[in-house]
Design an enzyme around this catalytic site. Structure first.
Site, PDB file in Angstrom:
ATOM      1  CD  GLU A  34      92.159  67.154 -44.724  1.00 30.11           C
ATOM      2  OE1 GLU A  34      91.884  67.892 -43.936  1.00 30.11           O
ATOM      3  OE2 GLU A  34      92.936  65.939 -44.651  1.00 30.11           O
ATOM      4  CB  SER A  48      80.817  58.609 -29.598  1.00 30.85           C
ATOM      5  OG  SER A  48      81.901  57.654 -29.289  1.00 30.85           O
ATOM      6  CB  ALA A  49      78.036  61.183 -33.733  1.00 24.36           C
ATOM      7  CG  HIS A  52      80.839  64.149 -24.568  1.00 21.03           C
ATOM      8  ND1 HIS A  52      80.577  63.080 -24.169  1.00 21.03           N
ATOM      9  CD2 HIS A  52      81.496  64.123 -25.929  1.00 21.03           C
ATOM     10  CE1 HIS A  52      81.158  62.109 -24.926  1.00 21.03           C
ATOM     11  NE2 HIS A  52      81.866  62.648 -25.756  1.00 21.03           N
ATOM     12  CE  LYS A 253      83.939  61.683 -22.157  1.00 18.06           C
ATOM     13  NZ  LYS A 253      84.762  62.028 -22.914  1.00 18.06           N
ATOM     14  CB  ILE A 349      91.486  68.626 -30.586  1.00 22.23           C
ATOM     15  CG1 ILE A 349      92.056  69.894 -30.399  1.00 22.23           C
ATOM     16  CG2 ILE A 349      89.793  68.769 -30.499  1.00 22.23           C
ATOM     17  CD1 ILE A 349      91.950  70.463 -29.377  1.00 22.23           C
ATOM     18  CB  CYS A 416      69.474  49.675 -46.753  1.00 18.36           C
ATOM     19  SG  CYS A 416      70.119  47.952 -47.345  1.00 18.36           S
ATOM     20  CB  CYS A 451      72.655  45.355 -48.854  1.00 18.95           C
ATOM     21  SG  CYS A 451      72.696  46.711 -49.744  1.00 18.95           S
TER      22      CYS A 451
END
Lengths: 495, 433
Positions: A34, A48-49, A52, A253, A349, A416, A451
């Site tokens: 990597e 968008s996590a 589908h 989409k 991909i 938060c 914050c």
């Protein structure tokens, strides 16, 4: 890092990590290369996590096949790897009668792809189920198998499970070139030296074309980066418990409104071709575009209640669908390279890449076996990975028990998101250690709230320095060169 | 102020040990509360004052020009003398309507405290980059002014060498001077409005004295740099804040500081279901700083963002007194309050409700901000029905500087004939009605 592995996987995004995890079932020595300092640092960190359902891809494409297969794999995957995943279902929303015909086409397409349970509902029913919808909603296509997932949680879980089963990761180690013996790949070159291997698997995302071209594979294949910008809405102000799509257009989409496993509502993405493959910047144009388009679905959201903006890059390829009956350009590539023995390529991909990733990993194993790899199952492979405690999800009694074992779990560092010092320390010392602020942010959600790190940043930098045993001035946001502070105040001489 | 074993039940529980919490706690004690607990996430009292090492504090309260930590210390000493109990390194995670306060720390874990009255004194937080949606990349080197202030003044680190500051808020201007004194270069302060958002005195003392340019009606239209900020693009804007095409220029720098406003910190307040002022972001309060939920009071920047700590302290003292009375059962729940509306040229007013009956005891201070700069003489008018009940003149009124209009005790009878009032800011050049 050793100088020889059976398999070298190039790229530690969701596809690389799930492939590593899948291959760890077999008696193989595996290395994941990597170039960034962390897993999932590029496309896998900003998307968008969504899992589908699979009504969107053209029937007969590899995208359609892997989407539907991948979708079905997420229940087991998420339970084995302790990943946040929920089948929320999704809605494609027709605004006005004109769009209803498109829903019918989508439904037919989904049925051809094998998507289960698709249902066309009228506007009234849709609005009853999702009261925030535009009052002009005429109908909706409901897909119960769609879901939401903690994308980065999935990457880290897959990578950790791979490590626990013996896979090695080399970070900040960029793939440079292949080493050949005739037309067979026998290794890869990196700035840290050459590494021998029998098999190389290209999971390089945005750079998958560059990597395959080094082996002479698919010289006409190109990846272009398509940027998507998003706005995260303050959950105190607006939340939604499902996923809403507009009727798709030729551009894609469209701008969705969806919830995350973390409970935030997100508006996005935009779709913009960019020059190069690195410009994940926020644009004034993109923000205006989101504002204009999300009103179509949910007219009442006010983007001034945005707490965060982010952008990701889609790796859009130009591969023609291999099925001669289908006229489609932009399909996934998951194949053994015809031009170089020992190389398996994944390319293009983009969406639904996250959904398809487990199916891509499964397919890569099949391709390896067909190409003659000796895949002997290990008796000691452990499919189970246990996530670390997330304080905000525990009951008070559970919290109390944990704080007894390590008092740092009582010390809240991010107000938060209620992230404690105990959770931060656990991530810094995890199998894939978090060594930067962004790495901690992706793993714990610290700094992602209203914050935006205003309170926690200086404190987290301090904890990182202490736990890693390095000076504060070495602590980075992400990659080298992104250090937060430049000097001690009493210890520099000015310019 | 040692942390001994602490009981669970108190007359008054104050959340936050900054200037508001300290003043409220002392006042509660002085007004008869038997036991007062102050809870804070930091390891000491004083709140943000501890990192405000510059002077300018206490001119109203002490007639002295003090640095922030010295101002705080006076209250810390008074609180200790008054017997206020403190709980540090502790985060309040929730408050219930029956006034139970849930906390978390590394000593007691999850623990609950109960107060007969609760004072919210959590202060405020800085607006972030996302809220103003600055386009561009997301490198290291984009910090709020307060984050930079903590690094420099508390932790001893310089967050950059070459700065651009977006927003002419007070912390930004103060940091411009502070960073210059540390040897860094501040290229400019950029303000999207045609007027300053902080105090005029900071423009003189922090920018002009150090030759730091202030660019009014400009903004940062892009952040440039992948790992670390390399430059920002600055553009002129029109009166509707739209960037003027062709005016953009890149200013090389390694850090962008944001001083683009403060937001009252009210997650706990909201979650317990207290009525909020959507414009200000604080709870709706009456002149006794009582919220609509009995037993809950607001003190300091939780209610509205003040310009001066002195005003925070004096408002918090009233809140503390009210909390003590509530705990003692001597607080009139229904005081016959009436709404105060912001009228002509007035953006906001606190308190949002007033109880004329209180005038028997004290005058009432209305704190307000105008909606736009009024540079000539201005008259503020408190109007009930068609009658002007109170007038007060100022040489000018600016949005960055809070104005106070006192309703004198003698005005009490005039309020009996009305059930709501509004307050207008009338430029005297427009003629006196």
């Amino acid at each position: 890092m050793k100088d020889r592995y059976d398999v070298v996987i190039i790229g530690a995004g969701i596809v690389g990590c799930l492939t590593a995890r899948e291959l760890a079932k077999y008696d193989l020595d595996i290395l994941v290369l990597e170039r960034n300092g962390d897993v999932g640092a590029a496309t896998s960190a900003a998307n968008s996590a969504l899992i589908h359902a699979g009504y969107d891809p053209i029937p007969g494409t590899l995208k359609a096949e892997l989407n539907v297969r991948g979708n079905a794999m997420w229940d087991r995957l998420s339970s084995e790897l302790d990943i946040s995943f929920r089948r929320t279902g999704d809605y494609v929303v027709a605004i006005g009668e004109d769009e209803i015909e498109n829903l019918k086409i989508l439904k037919r397409q989904g049925e051809l792809n094998g998507v289960p349970g698709l249902e066309l509902i009228d506007g009234e029913t849709a609005r009853a189920r999702v009261p925030a919808l535009n009052p002009e909603t005429a109908a909706a296509l409901y897909a119960p198998s769609a879901g939401i997932v903690d994308t980065f949680g999935a990457v880290i879980a897959a990578a950790e499970n791979a490590v626990e089963n013996g896979v090695s990761f080399a970070f900040e180690t960029e793939f440079e070139d292949f080493i050949f013996d005739g037309n067979r790949i026998i290794g890869v070159k990196t700035p840290r030296g050459s590494i021998g291997c029998d098999w190389a698997i290209n999971c390089a995302g945005l750079e998958a074309d560059t990597v395959m071209h080094k082996a002479g594979a698919r010289p006409d294949f190109r990846i272009r980066a398509r940027r998507g910008e998003y706005c995260v809405i303050d959950p105190e102000y607006f939340t939604l418990d499902t996923v809403l799509f507009p009727v798709p257009s030729v551009k894609g989409k469209g701008v969705l409104v969806f919830t995350t496993t973390h409970g935030n509502t997100v508006v996005g993405p935009t779709s913009e071709w960019i020059d190069g493959k690195t410009d994940a910047a926020i644009s004034a144009f993109g923000q205006a575009y989101l504002e204009e388009n999300m009103r179509k679905l949910v007219p009442t959201i006010d983007l001034r209640r945005t707490i965060a903006v982010f952008a990701g890059l889609r790796a859009s390829g130009n591969a023609r669908c291999l099925n001669p009956a289908v006229d489609y350009v932009g399909d996934f590539i998951v194949e053994a390279a015809a031009e170089a023995a020992g190389l398996i390529n994944c390319g293009g991909i983009e969406s639904p890449g996250l959904t398809s990733a487990p199916a891509i990993a499964e397919r890569i194993v099949r391709i390896l076996r067909e190409a003659g790899a000796a895949l002997c199952e290990r008796s000691d492979w452990n499919p189970i990975r246990k996530g670390r405690p997330v304080m905000r999800r525990l009951s008070d009694a559970e919290k109390q028990r944990l704080i007894k074992t390590d008092p740092r779990y009582g010390k809240i560092v991010c107000r938060c998101e209620m992230v404690t010092e105990g959770e931060i320390a656990a991530e810094i010392h995890a199998p894939i250690p978090a060594r930067t602020y962004d790495a901690l942010k992706r793993r714990t959600w610290l700094g992602t709230g209203r914050c935006q790190g205003g309170f926690d940043l200086t404190r987290v930098v301090e904890i990182l320095a202490r736990e890693l045993g390095v000076p504060v001035s070495d602590i980075r946001k992400n990659e080298a060169g992104s250090e937060f502070v430049v000097a001690e105040t009493k210890n520099w001489s000015g310019e | 102020m040692s942390e001994r074993f602490i009981a669970s039940d108190f007359d008054v529980v104050v959340i936050g040990a900054g200037p508001a919490g300290l003043a409220a706690a002392i006042s509660a004690k002085e007004n008869g509360a038997g036991s007062v607990l102050v809870i804070d996430r930091e390891s000491e009292a004083g709140g943000i004052l501890q990192q405000c090492v510059h002077n300018g504090f206490g001119l109203d309260t002490f007639k002295e020009d003090l640095p922030g930590p010295s101002y705080a210390q006076r209250y810390i000493d008074r609180a200790a003398a008054a017997g206020v109990a403190f709980l540090f390194n502790t985060m309040v995670t929730a408050v219930s309507r029956d006034r139970r306060v849930l906390t978390s720390n590394d000593r007691d874990g999850v623990r609950e405290y109960r107060g007969k009255a609760i004072v919210f004194a959590m202060g405020c937080r800085e607006r972030s980059r996302a809220q103003i949606r600055v386009p561009g990349t997301r490198p290291a080197g984009v910090y709020t002014a307060g984050t930079a202030q903590r690094w420099v003044n508390i932790d001893g680190f310089l967050p950059g060498r070459r700065f651009v500051i977006l927003g002419s808020g007070d912390i930004g201007m103060i940091m411009a001077r502070r960073l210059t004194l540390e040897g860094a270069k501040v290229e400019c302060v950029v303000e999207i409005n045609s007027y300053l958002s902080g105090l005029s005195r900071n423009l003189v003392q922090c920018l002009q004295d150090y030759d730091i340019p202030l660019l009014l009606r400009h903004t940062v239209t892009k952040i440039i740099g992948n790992k670390r900020v390399e430059a920002v693009e600055i553009s002129a804007v029109d009166e509707r804040w739209k960037p003027v095409a062709g005016s953009e220029r890149a200013v090389p720098c390694d850090t962008l500081l944001l001083s683009v406003g403060l937001i009252p910190e009210n997650e706990l307040t909201r979650r317990v279901g207290i009525e909020m002022d959507p414009l200000i972001g604080g709870p709706v309060v009456d002149n006794r700083y009582a919220t609509n939920l009995p037993g809950f009071f607001g003190a300091g920047n939780v209610v509205q963002v003040y310009d001066l700590v002195d005003s925070v302290s004096s408002a918090a003292e009233i809140a503390g007194r009210s909390a003590a009375r509530y705990a003692a059962g001597t607080f009139a729940a229904d005081c016959g309050s009436m709404p105060v509306h912001p009228g002509k040229n007035v953006r906001q007013v606190v308190p949002q409700r007033i109880c004329p009956a209180s005038l028997a005891e004290d005058p009432i201070a209305l704190q307000l901000r105008v909606a736009k700069p009024l540079e000539g003489p201005v008259e503020f008018r408190v109007i009930g029905g068609d009658r002007i009940l109170v007038r007060k003149r100022f040489p000018y009124a600016r949005p960055g500087e809070m104005a106070t209009v006192m309703i004198p005790k003698a005005a009490g009878s005039a309020f009996r004939e009305t059930d709501e009032v509004r307050i207008d800011a009338v430029p005297l050049a427009e003629g006196i009605e």
